[in-house]
Write an enzyme that holds these catalytic residues in place. Sequence first.
Site: not given
Length: 294
Positions: A20-21
């Site tokens: 995830f960013d």
Amino acid sequence: MPPQKLSGKPEELAAFIDKFDIFLFDCDGVLWQGASLLPRTAETIAHLRSLGKQLLFVTNNSTKSRTTYQAKLQGLGIPCGINEIFCSAYSSAIYISRVLRLQRDKRVYVIGESGIKEELATEGVAYISDDGGDITPEDYDSFGPDEDVGVVLCGLDHAISYRKLARAYQYLRNPGTVFLATNIDSTFPTHGKLFPGAGAMSAPLTYMTGRTPVSLGKPSQAMMDAIEGVLEFDRKRACMVGDRLDTDIRFGIEGGLGGTLAVLTGVSTEEEILEEGATVVPDAYLDRLCDILG
Ligand SMILES: O=C(O)[C@H](O)[C@H](O)COP(=O)(O)O
Ligand SMILES: [Mg+2]
């Protein structure tokens, strides 16, 4: 697929985080309980920031405005920008001014606290509310449907009263008055226990009128619209972190986010998460948010 309980293995935690960013954090029951920050929360947030992750705080709690939440977060050692904070008072104000486009001569009758009133004022939406004292014979005579009241908006109100409900009921007898709720959480997690939630404020009105409010908080995607009205992000690289299956986790799943992570420091229990045939299942879960530090 049963949800995976993330073990403390550093490589497993790193692999989860790497997917995830951007992390969307619920607040009550994830970051804090009432005014008390949960263990090592500020350290966890700082760690994710140091990894270059984008962080958002997405709460159904309508008692505070984004500005007040920013002060609360910073007071608890979590520096953040106003554009990283999304609360149901904000998503409700946005919905009324930009989706419903409430006429300027109409007002919103508010059951709720300062958060709602501040966000409505920020959007230039006129509102009225009731001080909630004891109802009087004069009130019974004067309360009634009112063409100028375009919306009844219901949120968590620690000073809920018969009088406030009576006035709302009379307004809702006018089918032209829109019935909204900031959120419909049945319970509110604080001090390690559960108490009446915002949903318990609007439920008596539904019981009396047979009308169901449109809810603007998680799992409603009206909250996602409010977020995407401020910033663009790749939903597939986003993870929703929450303590409640029927709001946070469902919001992440129905929003098509890349992942959902549940923590056991708020409303939903491990039994509920592992329940055979459960309809809302997170991808993974942890006992506490800070366990992601390993
Ligand atoms: O009753 C409520 O309003 C909710 O319990 C509460 O606000 C939940 O807040 P969140 O967990 O979304 O931060
Ligand atoms: Mg919560």
